[in-house]
Design an enzyme around this catalytic site. Structure first.
Site, PDB file in Angstrom:
ATOM      1  N   ASP A   1       4.045   5.665   4.223  1.00 19.87           N
ATOM      2  CA  ASP A   1       3.688   6.236   5.524  1.00 19.87           C
ATOM      3  C   ASP A   1       4.662   7.335   5.919  1.00 19.87           C
ATOM      4  O   ASP A   1       4.256   8.340   6.509  1.00 19.87           O
ATOM      5  CB  ASP A   1       3.635   5.131   6.593  1.00 19.87           C
ATOM      6  CG  ASP A   1       2.338   4.341   6.500  1.00 19.87           C
ATOM      7  OD1 ASP A   1       1.271   4.971   6.407  1.00 19.87           O
ATOM      8  OD2 ASP A   1       2.386   3.101   6.479  1.00 19.87           O
TER       9      ASP A   1
ATOM     10  N   HIS B   1      -1.270  -5.089   4.969  1.00 19.02           N
ATOM     11  CA  HIS B   1      -2.094  -4.488   3.909  1.00 19.02           C
ATOM     12  C   HIS B   1      -2.504  -5.488   2.835  1.00 19.02           C
ATOM     13  O   HIS B   1      -3.240  -5.118   1.918  1.00 19.02           O
ATOM     14  CB  HIS B   1      -1.356  -3.312   3.267  1.00 19.02           C
ATOM     15  CG  HIS B   1      -1.168  -2.149   4.189  1.00 19.02           C
ATOM     16  ND1 HIS B   1      -2.205  -1.499   4.795  1.00 19.02           N
ATOM     17  CD2 HIS B   1      -0.040  -1.529   4.636  1.00 19.02           C
ATOM     18  CE1 HIS B   1      -1.740  -0.521   5.561  1.00 19.02           C
ATOM     19  NE2 HIS B   1      -0.422  -0.525   5.485  1.00 19.02           N
TER      20      HIS B   1
ATOM     21  N   ARG C   1       5.155  -9.855   6.886  1.00 18.30           N
ATOM     22  CA  ARG C   1       4.984  -8.605   7.632  1.00 18.30           C
ATOM     23  C   ARG C   1       3.752  -8.786   8.511  1.00 18.30           C
ATOM     24  O   ARG C   1       2.666  -9.114   8.007  1.00 18.30           O
ATOM     25  CB  ARG C   1       4.784  -7.397   6.707  1.00 18.30           C
ATOM     26  CG  ARG C   1       4.408  -6.146   7.533  1.00 18.30           C
ATOM     27  CD  ARG C   1       4.576  -4.846   6.801  1.00 18.30           C
ATOM     28  NE  ARG C   1       3.581  -4.610   5.782  1.00 18.30           N
ATOM     29  CZ  ARG C   1       3.471  -3.461   5.116  1.00 18.30           C
ATOM     30  NH1 ARG C   1       4.307  -2.472   5.370  1.00 18.30           N
ATOM     31  NH2 ARG C   1       2.553  -3.306   4.201  1.00 18.30           N
TER      32      ARG C   1
ATOM     33  N   GLU D   1       8.548   4.619   9.762  1.00 14.27           N
ATOM     34  CA  GLU D   1       7.602   5.185   8.786  1.00 14.27           C
ATOM     35  C   GLU D   1       6.663   6.202   9.432  1.00 14.27           C
ATOM     36  O   GLU D   1       5.646   6.548   8.834  1.00 14.27           O
ATOM     37  CB  GLU D   1       6.801   4.057   8.113  1.00 14.27           C
ATOM     38  CG  GLU D   1       6.167   3.038   9.060  1.00 14.27           C
ATOM     39  CD  GLU D   1       5.431   1.927   8.322  1.00 14.27           C
ATOM     40  OE1 GLU D   1       5.227   2.002   7.099  1.00 14.27           O
ATOM     41  OE2 GLU D   1       5.026   0.960   9.002  1.00 14.27           O
TER      42      GLU D   1
END
Ligand code: 3PY
Ligand code: MG
Length: 254
Positions: free
Chosen positions: A171, A44, A69, A145
């Site tokens: 999430d 993200h 990530r 998630e």
């Protein structure tokens, strides 16, 4: 020794920072602010694989453990990040035991896993002994998630070869029909988080969670987490900017 693994071995929690803004200057400066690790978010955040290597280098130079990530649980990306000098990988949306096995296999050289050999930057830190040190030099967290991740948690936790679970509360909130607010205290979400933490402990896995403030991070460490992220870079920057503008305006009106 990986700083985060050393903390875990000493029974202490690790505090990590979260980088959405891919600035080398900011990454090095933040790395000197006391974080145990700093994570470049390729899911993200604005960083791309093409600009991640200098960020990891700046973080290591600044004194924190460089982590990333991945955008998805893709072995090729995980192996490249490890070759570029990431010493921790968080993989999003782990939904099944097969996903967890794919993740674990990407982290280790044969015969333990399927990682391909070409450790460009780790060889500079570890020298010719890297092969022996590789598995222990990396910390690895699979994100729970989603509804599938929750439903398959027992089977996911039974997979060996990765360190633990990282909870994505936004999430997870969506998966439970709740709102994806930062530092969410919705009772249904908190109950799900407590349940994941308890099951990780029972399975002998580490467990962490994404937090947006020190207060939520404290709460999650008290609940049993041994790795927590705190206020992401963009949030810190905009909070400080808002405060600065407001203080200046308030002074002008006096
Ligand atoms: C989530 O909360 O879903 C995350 O993935 C944290 O970035
Ligand atoms: Mg998420």
């Amino acid at each position: 020794m990986n700083k985060i693994r050393a903390l875990w071995n000493a029974g202490k929690p690790a505090i990590i920072g979260w980088i959405n803004i891919p600035s080398i200057l900011a990454a090095e400066a933040l790395a000197g602010c006391g974080y145990d690790g700093l994570l470049v978010d390729l899911q993200h955040g604005a960083a791309e694989m093409a600009n991640v290597a200098p960020l990891l280098l700046a973080i290591e130079h600044g004194g924190a453990e460089p982590l990333a990530r991945v955008a998805a649980n893709n072995p090729a990306d995980i192996m490249r990040l490890l070759d570029f000098g990431a010493y921790g990988i968080i993989a999003p949306m782990i939904n099944t035991a097969a996903d967890a096995q794919t993740f674990a296999d990407a982290l280790h050289y044969p015969p333990r896993g399927l990682r391909s050999f070409g450790p460009r930057r780790p060889q500079m830190r570890f020298g010719p002994d890297y092969l022996a040190a590789a598995s222990d030099s990396i910390v690895s967290l699979a994100m729970i998630e989603t509804r599938d991740g929750l439903d398959n948690l027992e089977a996911i936790l039974a997979v060996q070869g990765y360190d633990g679970i990282f909870i994505g509360p936004s999430d997870l909130a969506l998966a439970l029909g709740r709102s994806p607010r930062p530092d969410n205290t919705d009772p249904i979400l908190l109950a799900a988080i407590d349940n994941i933490i308890a099951r990780c402990k029972a399975a002998g896995k580490h467990v962490g969670i994404y937090c947006s403030s020190p207060a939520y991070a404290h709460r999650m460490v008290a609940a049993g987490c041994d790795i927590v992220s705190i206020t992401p870079d963009l949030v810190m920057l905009t909070n400080a900017a808002r405060e600065s503008v407001a203080a200046t305006r308030a002074g002008l009106l006096r």
